[in-house]
Design a protein around this motif. Structure first.
Motif, PDB file in Angstrom:
ATOM      1  N   GLN A   6      39.189  50.756  46.736  1.00  0.00           N
ATOM      2  CA  GLN A   6      39.461  49.929  47.919  1.00  0.00           C
ATOM      3  C   GLN A   6      38.428  50.171  49.033  1.00  0.00           C
ATOM      4  O   GLN A   6      38.073  49.262  49.770  1.00  0.00           O
ATOM      5  CB  GLN A   6      40.849  50.286  48.404  1.00  0.00           C
ATOM      6  N   ASP A   9      35.302  48.099  49.892  1.00  0.00           N
ATOM      7  CA  ASP A   9      35.358  46.903  50.733  1.00  0.00           C
ATOM      8  C   ASP A   9      34.647  47.126  52.073  1.00  0.00           C
ATOM      9  O   ASP A   9      34.031  46.197  52.604  1.00  0.00           O
ATOM     10  CB  ASP A   9      36.822  46.503  50.967  1.00  0.00           C
ATOM     11  N   ASP A 120      36.877  39.921  53.198  1.00  0.00           N
ATOM     12  CA  ASP A 120      36.137  38.657  53.152  1.00  0.00           C
ATOM     13  C   ASP A 120      36.848  37.584  53.998  1.00  0.00           C
ATOM     14  O   ASP A 120      38.063  37.390  53.871  1.00  0.00           O
ATOM     15  CB  ASP A 120      36.049  38.208  51.680  1.00  0.00           C
ATOM     16  N   LEU A 140      43.799  38.006  47.281  1.00  0.00           N
ATOM     17  CA  LEU A 140      44.612  39.024  46.604  1.00  0.00           C
ATOM     18  C   LEU A 140      43.856  40.343  46.556  1.00  0.00           C
ATOM     19  O   LEU A 140      42.667  40.376  46.217  1.00  0.00           O
ATOM     20  CB  LEU A 140      44.951  38.569  45.180  1.00  0.00           C
ATOM     21  N   ASP A 141      44.527  41.401  46.960  1.00  0.00           N
ATOM     22  CA  ASP A 141      43.912  42.736  46.896  1.00  0.00           C
ATOM     23  C   ASP A 141      45.033  43.768  46.863  1.00  0.00           C
ATOM     24  O   ASP A 141      46.225  43.422  46.935  1.00  0.00           O
ATOM     25  CB  ASP A 141      43.001  42.959  48.127  1.00  0.00           C
ATOM     26  N   GLY A 175      48.601  43.129  45.417  1.00  0.00           N
ATOM     27  CA  GLY A 175      48.784  43.309  43.982  1.00  0.00           C
ATOM     28  C   GLY A 175      47.663  44.103  43.364  1.00  0.00           C
ATOM     29  O   GLY A 175      46.674  44.432  44.008  1.00  0.00           O
ATOM     30  N   LEU A 177      45.201  43.815  40.098  1.00  0.00           N
ATOM     31  CA  LEU A 177      44.749  42.873  39.063  1.00  0.00           C
ATOM     32  C   LEU A 177      44.942  43.420  37.657  1.00  0.00           C
ATOM     33  O   LEU A 177      44.952  42.666  36.685  1.00  0.00           O
ATOM     34  CB  LEU A 177      43.274  42.514  39.294  1.00  0.00           C
ATOM     35  N   LYS A 178      45.091  44.728  37.546  1.00  0.00           N
ATOM     36  CA  LYS A 178      45.316  45.335  36.223  1.00  0.00           C
ATOM     37  C   LYS A 178      46.727  45.011  35.717  1.00  0.00           C
ATOM     38  O   LYS A 178      46.979  45.035  34.531  1.00  0.00           O
ATOM     39  CB  LYS A 178      45.140  46.865  36.287  1.00  0.00           C
ATOM     40  N   GLU A 202      33.934  38.716  43.545  1.00  0.00           N
ATOM     41  CA  GLU A 202      32.658  39.179  44.112  1.00  0.00           C
ATOM     42  C   GLU A 202      32.687  40.705  44.110  1.00  0.00           C
ATOM     43  O   GLU A 202      33.419  41.315  44.903  1.00  0.00           O
ATOM     44  CB  GLU A 202      32.495  38.634  45.544  1.00  0.00           C
ATOM     45  N   VAL A 204      34.054  42.798  41.937  1.00  0.00           N
ATOM     46  CA  VAL A 204      35.427  43.237  41.680  1.00  0.00           C
ATOM     47  C   VAL A 204      35.595  43.619  40.205  1.00  0.00           C
ATOM     48  O   VAL A 204      36.099  44.704  39.892  1.00  0.00           O
ATOM     49  CB  VAL A 204      36.442  42.129  42.062  1.00  0.00           C
TER      50      VAL A 204
HETATM   51  C1  LIG Z   1      33.317  45.837  46.681  1.00  0.00           C
HETATM   52  S1  LIG Z   1      34.810  45.269  47.362  1.00  0.00           S
HETATM   53  C2  LIG Z   1      34.448  43.535  47.482  1.00  0.00           C
HETATM   54  C3  LIG Z   1      35.286  42.810  48.492  1.00  0.00           C
HETATM   55  C4  LIG Z   1      34.989  41.312  48.571  1.00  0.00           C
HETATM   56  N1  LIG Z   1      35.180  40.684  47.283  1.00  0.00           N
HETATM   57  C5  LIG Z   1      33.576  41.097  49.047  1.00  0.00           C
HETATM   58  O1  LIG Z   1      32.673  40.985  48.214  1.00  0.00           O
HETATM   59  O2  LIG Z   1      33.368  41.081  50.274  1.00  0.00           O
HETATM   60  C6  LIG Z   1      35.917  45.322  45.964  1.00  0.00           C
HETATM   61  C7  LIG Z   1      37.315  44.840  46.318  1.00  0.00           C
HETATM   62  O3  LIG Z   1      38.036  44.628  45.112  1.00  0.00           O
HETATM   63  C8  LIG Z   1      39.329  45.159  45.260  1.00  0.00           C
HETATM   64  N2  LIG Z   1      39.844  45.508  43.922  1.00  0.00           N
HETATM   65  C9  LIG Z   1      39.194  46.196  42.945  1.00  0.00           C
HETATM   66  N3  LIG Z   1      40.000  46.379  41.876  1.00  0.00           N
HETATM   67  C10 LIG Z   1      41.168  45.758  42.177  1.00  0.00           C
HETATM   68  C11 LIG Z   1      42.399  45.601  41.490  1.00  0.00           C
HETATM   69  N4  LIG Z   1      42.599  46.127  40.276  1.00  0.00           N
HETATM   70  N5  LIG Z   1      43.400  44.917  42.102  1.00  0.00           N
HETATM   71  C12 LIG Z   1      43.236  44.397  43.336  1.00  0.00           C
HETATM   72  N6  LIG Z   1      42.090  44.522  44.049  1.00  0.00           N
HETATM   73  C13 LIG Z   1      41.076  45.198  43.483  1.00  0.00           C
HETATM   74  C14 LIG Z   1      39.115  46.384  46.149  1.00  0.00           C
HETATM   75  O4  LIG Z   1      40.306  46.827  46.763  1.00  0.00           O
HETATM   76  C15 LIG Z   1      38.081  45.863  47.144  1.00  0.00           C
HETATM   77  O5  LIG Z   1      38.678  45.239  48.250  1.00  0.00           O
END
Ligand SMILES: C[S@@+](CC[C@H](N)C(=O)[O-])C[C@H]1O[C@@H](n2cnc3c(N)ncnc32)[C@H](O)[C@@H]1O
Length: 336
Positions: A6, A9, A120, A140-141, A175, A177-178, A202, A204
């Motif tokens: 997390q 981010d 984002d 969703l995060d 949530g 995503l797994k 992006e 993720v």
């Molecule tokens: C590198 S950050 C990118 C954030 C946004 N997509 C951006 O590019 O500005 C990765 C994001 O993916 C979320 N993330 C990674 N694995 C996840 C999961 N299994 N379930 C929910 N969120 C997830 C993280 O909490 C984090 O906010």
């Protein structure tokens, strides 16, 4: 591990803010070939105000993150700013092109889902630009990430006003995503499975295991009748002499205890799309994949490249090239 993932981010948000601060973003007119320029320009018209406002309100909620962002802003790397610009342009031009080319009728409604949305603020940019056409925009995060975002959005007059304005369309889901079953349940409750849906990942999928990301994609493609997936990630490199991925993976593990489980599995432009191309996906999918160096040479106009190079002294074009050829942008459309 969830907390460590997390925290990535704040790097993403800091990088975007830095690219805005150093005038990489927004792009100038006619920056990207093959994309309707007015659309791109209007998408970015308030990008600086929105991000700066979010940043100021973040201060009281999370001093750690705020400090981290300040540090990055004091030490801006030209290669990083250039990369953030490219990443942002590649994702938005993909989405805009899809909307214009595949959903050209103004009355066609569509939905957008931003998986792993973090901080984002695209939901505002897209809802402002396409408000009548977007039936739902979902962020969703993980729970903590969504809670932090909700707090910051509610603290800011400007952002809160915008969230309220799009109350019926914008949904923030907590949530993991797994957990595909719960994720699907939440999506089914909030979305229409029959209308075109744009999915964004992006940076993720790189944090998910091969099986988890494959399951997510398969489930989505089998349940949503038509859609597009826009995905951006690093790739480790497939050439035996290429050590980019090995070094990146080792550095992340050593410095943050952070893993990118598929960096060395989906390590090239030819195998990154495999997750969308599985035999058990019942759909006919078309796939377009480019690395970000392809994107520079094919899509960024000479004039814009010149402008980008003038913003900060960038002596290491070779370093930029190596780095950007290890990031990819994928566009997949199914049943469109
Ligand atoms: C590198 S950050 C990118 C954030 C946004 N997509 C951006 O590019 O500005 C990765 C994001 O993916 C979320 N993330 C990674 N694995 C996840 C999961 N299994 N379930 C929910 N969120 C997830 C993280 O909490 C984090 O906010």
């Amino acid at each position: 591990m969830e907390r460590i993932i997390q925290q990535t981010d704040s790097d993403a948000f800091a990088s975007k803010l830095c690219a805005i601060n150093y005038k990489y973003l927004p792009p100038t007119p006619c920056a990207i070939t093959g994309t309707i320029d007015d659309d791109l320009q209007s998408l970015y018209q308030n990008i600086a105000t929105l991000h700066i406002d979010y940043y100021h309100n973040l201060k009281e909620e999370n001093r750690n993150v705020y400090g981290k962002i300040n540090k990055l802003m004091r030490n801006p790397f030209p290669v990083m700013n250039y990369g953030t610009y490219l990443r942002t342009m590649a994702i938005d031009s993909s989405i805009i092109n899809y909307i214009n080319n595949e959903l050209p009728l103004k009355e066609t409604k569509f939905q957008i889902v931003n998986f792993g949305s973090g901080s984002d603020l695209r939901f505002i940019q897209y809802l402002e630009k396409f408000n009548k056409r977007i039936s739902k925009f979902i962020d969703l995060d993980f729970k903590d990430a969504i809670n932090l975002k909700k707090k910051i959005l509610s603290k800011s007059n400007l952002l809160n006003q915008l969230v309220t304005k799009y109350n019926d369309q914008f949904i923030m889901l907590e949530g993991d995503l797994k957990d595909i079953t719960t994720t699907m349940k939440q999506l089914v409750q909030n979305l229409d499975l029959t209308i075109p849906t744009i999915f964004i990942t992006e940076c993720v999928l790189c944090y998910m295991t091969q099986i988890d990301s494959q399951n997510l994609i398969t489930k989505i493609m089998n349940n949503f009748q038509k859609g597009v997936w826009v995905s951006y990630d690093p790739i480790g490199g497939s050439n035996p002499n290429d050590k980019f991925g090995i070094i990146m993976k080792r550095n992340l593990l050593e410095s943050r205890n952070l893993d990118m489980p598929t960096l060395l599995i989906y390590n090239s432009k030819s195998n990154y799309p495999d997750r969308w191309n599985l035999d058990n996906n019942n759909n006919s999918a078309s796939i377009d994949i480019r690395d970000m160096w392809d994107f520079v040479s094919q899509s960024i106009t000479d004039k814009e490249q010149k402008r980008l190079r003038s913003l900060q002294f960038l002596d290491e074009i070779e370093e930029l090239k190596i780095m950007q050829s290890h990031y990819v942008i994928l566009n997949t459309a199914w049943n469109i």
